[in-house]
Each structure stands twice: as structure tokens, then as C-alpha cells.
Scaffold this motif. Structure first.
Motif, PDB file in Angstrom:
ATOM      1  N   GLU A  49       0.736  -1.419   0.100  1.00  0.00           N
ATOM      2  CA  GLU A  49      -0.171   0.136   0.014  1.00  0.00           C
ATOM      3  C   GLU A  49       0.947   1.359   0.075  1.00  0.00           C
ATOM      4  O   GLU A  49       0.660   2.408  -0.698  1.00  0.00           O
ATOM      5  CB  GLU A  49      -0.869  -0.030   1.187  1.00  0.00           C
ATOM      6  CG  GLU A  49      -2.049  -1.285   1.044  1.00  0.00           C
ATOM      7  CD  GLU A  49      -2.780  -1.158   2.259  1.00  0.00           C
ATOM      8  OE1 GLU A  49      -2.511  -0.600   3.114  1.00  0.00           O
ATOM      9  OE2 GLU A  49      -3.654  -2.283   2.310  1.00  0.00           O
ATOM     10  N   LYS A  50       1.953   1.254   0.790  1.00  0.00           N
ATOM     11  CA  LYS A  50       2.940   2.379   0.662  1.00  0.00           C
ATOM     12  C   LYS A  50       3.411   2.429  -0.688  1.00  0.00           C
ATOM     13  O   LYS A  50       3.587   3.679  -0.902  1.00  0.00           O
ATOM     14  CB  LYS A  50       4.035   2.017   1.785  1.00  0.00           C
ATOM     15  CG  LYS A  50       3.511   2.001   3.381  1.00  0.00           C
ATOM     16  CD  LYS A  50       2.910   3.335   3.603  1.00  0.00           C
ATOM     17  CE  LYS A  50       2.495   3.469   5.089  1.00  0.00           C
ATOM     18  NZ  LYS A  50       1.831   4.633   5.660  1.00  0.00           N
ATOM     19  N   ASP A  53       1.140   3.763  -2.875  1.00  0.00           N
ATOM     20  CA  ASP A  53       0.814   5.552  -2.553  1.00  0.00           C
ATOM     21  C   ASP A  53       2.017   6.324  -3.281  1.00  0.00           C
ATOM     22  O   ASP A  53       1.670   7.302  -3.930  1.00  0.00           O
ATOM     23  CB  ASP A  53       0.949   5.753  -1.226  1.00  0.00           C
ATOM     24  CG  ASP A  53       0.378   7.048  -0.745  1.00  0.00           C
ATOM     25  OD1 ASP A  53      -0.331   7.702  -1.200  1.00  0.00           O
ATOM     26  OD2 ASP A  53       0.973   7.565   0.481  1.00  0.00           O
ATOM     27  N   LYS A  57       1.708   9.188  -6.035  1.00  0.00           N
ATOM     28  CA  LYS A  57       2.216  10.535  -6.041  1.00  0.00           C
ATOM     29  C   LYS A  57       3.467  10.727  -7.225  1.00  0.00           C
ATOM     30  O   LYS A  57       3.340  11.992  -7.653  1.00  0.00           O
ATOM     31  CB  LYS A  57       3.195  10.696  -4.460  1.00  0.00           C
ATOM     32  CG  LYS A  57       2.417  10.298  -3.576  1.00  0.00           C
ATOM     33  CD  LYS A  57       1.052  11.367  -3.204  1.00  0.00           C
ATOM     34  CE  LYS A  57       0.329  11.101  -1.946  1.00  0.00           C
ATOM     35  NZ  LYS A  57      -1.033  11.710  -1.999  1.00  0.00           N
ATOM     36  N   LYS A  79       6.179  14.272   1.242  1.00  0.00           N
ATOM     37  CA  LYS A  79       5.456  12.969   1.044  1.00  0.00           C
ATOM     38  C   LYS A  79       6.176  11.820   0.839  1.00  0.00           C
ATOM     39  O   LYS A  79       5.948  10.860   1.637  1.00  0.00           O
ATOM     40  CB  LYS A  79       4.526  13.181   0.349  1.00  0.00           C
ATOM     41  CG  LYS A  79       3.056  14.275   0.533  1.00  0.00           C
ATOM     42  CD  LYS A  79       2.067  14.238  -0.709  1.00  0.00           C
ATOM     43  CE  LYS A  79       1.040  15.552  -0.184  1.00  0.00           C
ATOM     44  NZ  LYS A  79      -0.034  15.657  -1.117  1.00  0.00           N
ATOM     45  N   ILE A  83       6.771   8.298   3.028  1.00  0.00           N
ATOM     46  CA  ILE A  83       6.644   6.974   2.475  1.00  0.00           C
ATOM     47  C   ILE A  83       7.747   6.217   2.530  1.00  0.00           C
ATOM     48  O   ILE A  83       7.928   5.074   2.875  1.00  0.00           O
ATOM     49  CB  ILE A  83       5.926   7.039   1.194  1.00  0.00           C
ATOM     50  CG1 ILE A  83       4.733   7.753   0.821  1.00  0.00           C
ATOM     51  CG2 ILE A  83       6.242   5.641   0.411  1.00  0.00           C
ATOM     52  CD1 ILE A  83       4.441   8.211  -0.477  1.00  0.00           C
TER      53      ILE A  83
END
Length: 96
Positions: A49-50, A53, A57, A79, A83
Motif C-alpha cells: 500500500e505504501k 501510494d 504521488k 510526502k 513513504i
């Protein structure tokens, strides 16, 4: 290549390394005990999931125009570090 392209390539390489690391963790989980497998698979899911993400981005940043790139890059880097820290921490946990 301009600076934007080089930067995007650098970050994409980091994402690719994380994906490869996830595959190694999957292999490790496959040989774990039942309880270990459950725990590792949950951790791998969080890690995925990271990474997803981060990929999202990066896609946003890659679509930025030259006029908005610098401002978006600063936001992205903040961000990205969050992460990255999460991925590194989770990788350490899974490597133990």
C-alpha cells in the motif's frame, strides 16, 4: 534528459527496488510457519500500500507542467520521505 526526467527516473528506480524487495519478502513468507506467514503477509500488504501510494504521488508529479513542477516537487519530496521512512521501517521489520 532534463532535470525533471532525471529526477522522475531516480524515484522510479527506488520504487522498482521496493517492488523487488516485496518479492523477496513474499518468498521469505512462503517458507515461514503458519503464524509467521500470516504476520508477514499482513506486513507485506501494508508495504504494498505504501509503494502504491508512492507510485500514485510519482504519477501526479510526472504530469506536472514545467511551471508547476518545482512547487509540486517540494510537496512530493515531503510526502516521499514519509513513504520512504515507512517502507524502510517495514523492510527492517520483515528482514528480522
Amino acid at each position: 534528459m532534463n532535470n525533471k526526467e532525471l529526477y522522475l527516473k531516480k524515484v522510479q528506480t527506488e520504487l522498482d527496488e521496493w517492488k523487488a524487495q516485496i518479492e523477496l519478502f513474499r518468498a521469505k513468507a512462503a517458507s515461514a510457519t503458519a503464524d509467521g506467514k500470516i504476520s508477514m503477509n499482513q506486513d507485506i500488504k501494508v508495504l504494498e500500500e505504501k509503494v502504491a501510494d508512492g507510485k500514485a504521488k510519482l504519477a501526479e508529479l510526472s504530469k506536472s507542467s514545467e511551471s508547476t513542477y518545482d512547487a509540486m516537487k517540494r510537496t512530493f519530496e515531503t510526502k516521499w520521505e514519509i513513504i520512504k521512512t515507512s517502507v524502510v521501517d517495514m523492510s527492517k521489520k520483515l528482514s528480522a
